[in-house]
Design a protein around this motif. Structure first.
Motif, PDB file in Angstrom:
ATOM      1  N   GLY A  27       0.781  -1.236   0.000  1.00 33.52           N
ATOM      2  CA  GLY A  27       0.000   0.000   0.000  1.00 33.52           C
ATOM      3  C   GLY A  27       0.807   1.278   0.000  1.00 33.52           C
ATOM      4  O   GLY A  27       0.243   2.373  -0.008  1.00 33.52           O
ATOM      5  N   ALA A  28       2.134   1.176   0.007  1.00 30.76           N
ATOM      6  CA  ALA A  28       2.972   2.380   0.007  1.00 30.76           C
ATOM      7  C   ALA A  28       2.888   3.088  -1.346  1.00 30.76           C
ATOM      8  O   ALA A  28       2.624   2.469  -2.374  1.00 30.76           O
ATOM      9  CB  ALA A  28       4.418   2.017   0.312  1.00 30.76           C
ATOM     10  N   LEU A  29       3.123   4.372  -1.325  1.00 28.11           N
ATOM     11  CA  LEU A  29       3.220   5.190  -2.530  1.00 28.11           C
ATOM     12  C   LEU A  29       4.696   5.279  -2.885  1.00 28.11           C
ATOM     13  O   LEU A  29       5.515   5.639  -2.036  1.00 28.11           O
ATOM     14  CB  LEU A  29       2.637   6.584  -2.262  1.00 28.11           C
ATOM     15  N   HIS A  30       5.040   4.962  -4.135  1.00 25.59           N
ATOM     16  CA  HIS A  30       6.448   4.963  -4.540  1.00 25.59           C
ATOM     17  C   HIS A  30       6.744   6.143  -5.444  1.00 25.59           C
ATOM     18  O   HIS A  30       6.226   6.234  -6.556  1.00 25.59           O
ATOM     19  CB  HIS A  30       6.791   3.660  -5.271  1.00 25.59           C
ATOM     20  N   ILE A  31       7.567   7.055  -4.942  1.00 24.74           N
ATOM     21  CA  ILE A  31       8.106   8.152  -5.747  1.00 24.74           C
ATOM     22  C   ILE A  31       9.577   8.274  -5.367  1.00 24.74           C
ATOM     23  O   ILE A  31       9.901   8.725  -4.271  1.00 24.74           O
ATOM     24  CB  ILE A  31       7.388   9.493  -5.496  1.00 24.74           C
ATOM     25  N   PRO A  32      10.493   7.826  -6.246  1.00 25.17           N
ATOM     26  CA  PRO A  32      11.915   7.940  -5.926  1.00 25.17           C
ATOM     27  C   PRO A  32      12.310   9.384  -5.604  1.00 25.17           C
ATOM     28  O   PRO A  32      11.771  10.329  -6.197  1.00 25.17           O
ATOM     29  CB  PRO A  32      12.609   7.452  -7.197  1.00 25.17           C
ATOM     30  N   MET A  33      13.241   9.544  -4.666  1.00 29.72           N
ATOM     31  CA  MET A  33      13.691  10.869  -4.265  1.00 29.72           C
ATOM     32  C   MET A  33      14.094  11.704  -5.474  1.00 29.72           C
ATOM     33  O   MET A  33      13.769  12.887  -5.554  1.00 29.72           O
ATOM     34  CB  MET A  33      14.865  10.763  -3.287  1.00 29.72           C
ATOM     35  N   ASP A  46      -3.663  16.666   1.920  1.00 33.24           N
ATOM     36  CA  ASP A  46      -3.927  16.722   3.354  1.00 33.24           C
ATOM     37  C   ASP A  46      -3.623  15.355   3.953  1.00 33.24           C
ATOM     38  O   ASP A  46      -3.492  14.374   3.246  1.00 33.24           O
ATOM     39  CB  ASP A  46      -5.373  17.137   3.634  1.00 33.24           C
ATOM     40  N   GLY A  47      -3.484  15.317   5.237  1.00 32.89           N
ATOM     41  CA  GLY A  47      -3.128  14.062   5.894  1.00 32.89           C
ATOM     42  C   GLY A  47      -1.627  13.956   6.060  1.00 32.89           C
ATOM     43  O   GLY A  47      -0.853  14.642   5.397  1.00 32.89           O
ATOM     44  N   GLU A  48      -1.239  13.101   6.960  1.00 29.29           N
ATOM     45  CA  GLU A  48       0.166  12.969   7.305  1.00 29.29           C
ATOM     46  C   GLU A  48       0.865  11.961   6.406  1.00 29.29           C
ATOM     47  O   GLU A  48       0.321  10.910   6.090  1.00 29.29           O
ATOM     48  CB  GLU A  48       0.278  12.527   8.763  1.00 29.29           C
ATOM     49  N   LEU A  49       2.074  12.294   6.010  1.00 32.83           N
ATOM     50  CA  LEU A  49       2.916  11.400   5.226  1.00 32.83           C
ATOM     51  C   LEU A  49       4.000  10.827   6.123  1.00 32.83           C
ATOM     52  O   LEU A  49       4.632  11.562   6.886  1.00 32.83           O
ATOM     53  CB  LEU A  49       3.613  12.165   4.099  1.00 32.83           C
ATOM     54  N   TYR A  50       4.221   9.527   6.043  1.00 39.70           N
ATOM     55  CA  TYR A  50       5.387   8.903   6.643  1.00 39.70           C
ATOM     56  C   TYR A  50       6.330   8.620   5.481  1.00 39.70           C
ATOM     57  O   TYR A  50       5.940   7.987   4.504  1.00 39.70           O
ATOM     58  CB  TYR A  50       5.015   7.588   7.345  1.00 39.70           C
ATOM     59  N   VAL A  51       7.569   9.107   5.578  1.00 37.82           N
ATOM     60  CA  VAL A  51       8.526   8.988   4.480  1.00 37.82           C
ATOM     61  C   VAL A  51       9.577   7.954   4.854  1.00 37.82           C
ATOM     62  O   VAL A  51      10.168   8.018   5.933  1.00 37.82           O
ATOM     63  CB  VAL A  51       9.188  10.348   4.170  1.00 37.82           C
ATOM     64  N   VAL A  52       9.805   6.991   3.930  1.00 39.69           N
ATOM     65  CA  VAL A  52      10.712   5.887   4.218  1.00 39.69           C
ATOM     66  C   VAL A  52      11.683   5.680   3.055  1.00 39.69           C
ATOM     67  O   VAL A  52      11.340   5.891   1.897  1.00 39.69           O
ATOM     68  CB  VAL A  52       9.908   4.592   4.520  1.00 39.69           C
ATOM     69  N   CYS A  53      12.915   5.294   3.406  1.00 38.10           N
ATOM     70  CA  CYS A  53      13.905   4.845   2.430  1.00 38.10           C
ATOM     71  C   CYS A  53      14.524   3.569   3.000  1.00 38.10           C
ATOM     72  O   CYS A  53      13.890   2.886   3.802  1.00 38.10           O
ATOM     73  CB  CYS A  53      14.939   5.931   2.134  1.00 38.10           C
ATOM     74  N   ARG A  54      15.744   3.244   2.633  1.00 35.99           N
ATOM     75  CA  ARG A  54      16.360   2.011   3.132  1.00 35.99           C
ATOM     76  C   ARG A  54      16.692   2.113   4.618  1.00 35.99           C
ATOM     77  O   ARG A  54      16.333   1.249   5.410  1.00 35.99           O
ATOM     78  CB  ARG A  54      17.612   1.681   2.319  1.00 35.99           C
ATOM     79  N   ALA A  55      17.409   3.195   4.992  1.00 40.18           N
ATOM     80  CA  ALA A  55      17.877   3.309   6.376  1.00 40.18           C
ATOM     81  C   ALA A  55      17.496   4.614   7.061  1.00 40.18           C
ATOM     82  O   ALA A  55      17.674   4.744   8.261  1.00 40.18           O
ATOM     83  CB  ALA A  55      19.393   3.129   6.423  1.00 40.18           C
ATOM     84  N   SER A  57      18.276   8.076   5.790  1.00 37.59           N
ATOM     85  CA  SER A  57      18.921   9.350   5.442  1.00 37.59           C
ATOM     86  C   SER A  57      18.243  10.052   4.270  1.00 37.59           C
ATOM     87  O   SER A  57      18.012  11.262   4.320  1.00 37.59           O
ATOM     88  CB  SER A  57      20.418   9.158   5.179  1.00 37.59           C
ATOM     89  N   ARG A  58      17.904   9.321   3.209  1.00 39.31           N
ATOM     90  CA  ARG A  58      17.198   9.955   2.087  1.00 39.31           C
ATOM     91  C   ARG A  58      15.826  10.441   2.535  1.00 39.31           C
ATOM     92  O   ARG A  58      15.400  11.550   2.187  1.00 39.31           O
ATOM     93  CB  ARG A  58      17.026   8.977   0.912  1.00 39.31           C
ATOM     94  N   SER A  59      15.143   9.614   3.312  1.00 46.76           N
ATOM     95  CA  SER A  59      13.805  10.008   3.766  1.00 46.76           C
ATOM     96  C   SER A  59      13.875  11.219   4.700  1.00 46.76           C
ATOM     97  O   SER A  59      12.961  12.045   4.705  1.00 46.76           O
ATOM     98  CB  SER A  59      13.083   8.833   4.426  1.00 46.76           C
ATOM     99  N   ALA A  60      14.948  11.363   5.451  1.00 44.27           N
ATOM    100  CA  ALA A  60      15.102  12.544   6.310  1.00 44.27           C
ATOM    101  C   ALA A  60      15.193  13.807   5.456  1.00 44.27           C
ATOM    102  O   ALA A  60      14.575  14.831   5.779  1.00 44.27           O
ATOM    103  CB  ALA A  60      16.335  12.409   7.196  1.00 44.27           C
ATOM    104  N   ARG A  61      15.942  13.751   4.360  1.00 47.42           N
ATOM    105  CA  ARG A  61      16.056  14.914   3.468  1.00 47.42           C
ATOM    106  C   ARG A  61      14.712  15.219   2.806  1.00 47.42           C
ATOM    107  O   ARG A  61      14.308  16.381   2.703  1.00 47.42           O
ATOM    108  CB  ARG A  61      17.140  14.683   2.417  1.00 47.42           C
ATOM    109  N   VAL A  62      14.011  14.181   2.358  1.00 44.69           N
ATOM    110  CA  VAL A  62      12.701  14.384   1.731  1.00 44.69           C
ATOM    111  C   VAL A  62      11.709  14.943   2.742  1.00 44.69           C
ATOM    112  O   VAL A  62      10.932  15.846   2.421  1.00 44.69           O
ATOM    113  CB  VAL A  62      12.182  13.072   1.099  1.00 44.69           C
ATOM    114  N   THR A  63      11.740  14.445   3.976  1.00 43.74           N
ATOM    115  CA  THR A  63      10.847  14.937   5.020  1.00 43.74           C
ATOM    116  C   THR A  63      11.065  16.430   5.252  1.00 43.74           C
ATOM    117  O   THR A  63      10.100  17.196   5.337  1.00 43.74           O
ATOM    118  CB  THR A  63      11.059  14.140   6.324  1.00 43.74           C
ATOM    119  N   GLN A  64      12.328  16.843   5.327  1.00 44.02           N
ATOM    120  CA  GLN A  64      12.645  18.268   5.500  1.00 44.02           C
ATOM    121  C   GLN A  64      12.065  19.089   4.354  1.00 44.02           C
ATOM    122  O   GLN A  64      11.459  20.134   4.566  1.00 44.02           O
ATOM    123  CB  GLN A  64      14.164  18.469   5.525  1.00 44.02           C
ATOM    124  N   TYR A  65      12.274  18.627   3.129  1.00 36.49           N
ATOM    125  CA  TYR A  65      11.785  19.324   1.937  1.00 36.49           C
ATOM    126  C   TYR A  65      10.257  19.436   1.967  1.00 36.49           C
ATOM    127  O   TYR A  65       9.699  20.510   1.725  1.00 36.49           O
ATOM    128  CB  TYR A  65      12.251  18.577   0.677  1.00 36.49           C
TER     129      TYR A  65
END
Length: 102
Positions: A27-33, A46-55, A57-65
């Motif tokens: 059910g995840a939404l896939h959009i490469p960084m 609207d609604g909250e996004l949980y951002v995930v990558c392998r470990a 670090s990429r998701s932390a940058r995307v979350t900030q953006y």
């Protein structure tokens, strides 16, 4: 990260296509960084996004953006490695292969 995503929450997987194919959360939404800036219209407004990558670090940058641009995003600390090690479900896109985090 909850065991199950509450209603209205979206898990955004920002890993590359080969990582996604090997194993991802159902059910995840896939959009490469690397494609995110050009595909923002695919994100729920609207609604909250949980951002995930392998470990994490990429998701932390995307979350900030995303947070800087009006979304309510949370980084999934530890990424898909922690997701899988916690026994959460994985599905893959490779015929005959057991889903895994690569």
């Amino acid at each position: 990260m909850p065991q199950e995503l509450p209603p209205g929450k979206v898990l955004l997987d920002v890993r590359e296509a080969d990582e996604w194919a090997a194993g991802h959360a159902p059910g995840a939404l896939h959009i490469p960084m690397s494609e995110l800036a050009g595909r923002l219209e695919e994100l729920p407004g609207d609604g909250e996004l949980y951002v995930v990558c392998r470990a994490g670090s990429r998701s932390a940058r995307v979350t900030q953006y995303l947070n800087a641009n009006g979304w309510d995003a949370t980084n999934v600390d530890g990424g898909m490695l922690v997701w899988a090690s916690a026994g959460r479900p994985l599905v893959g896109e490779i015929d005959g292969a057991e889903p895994e985090v690569v």
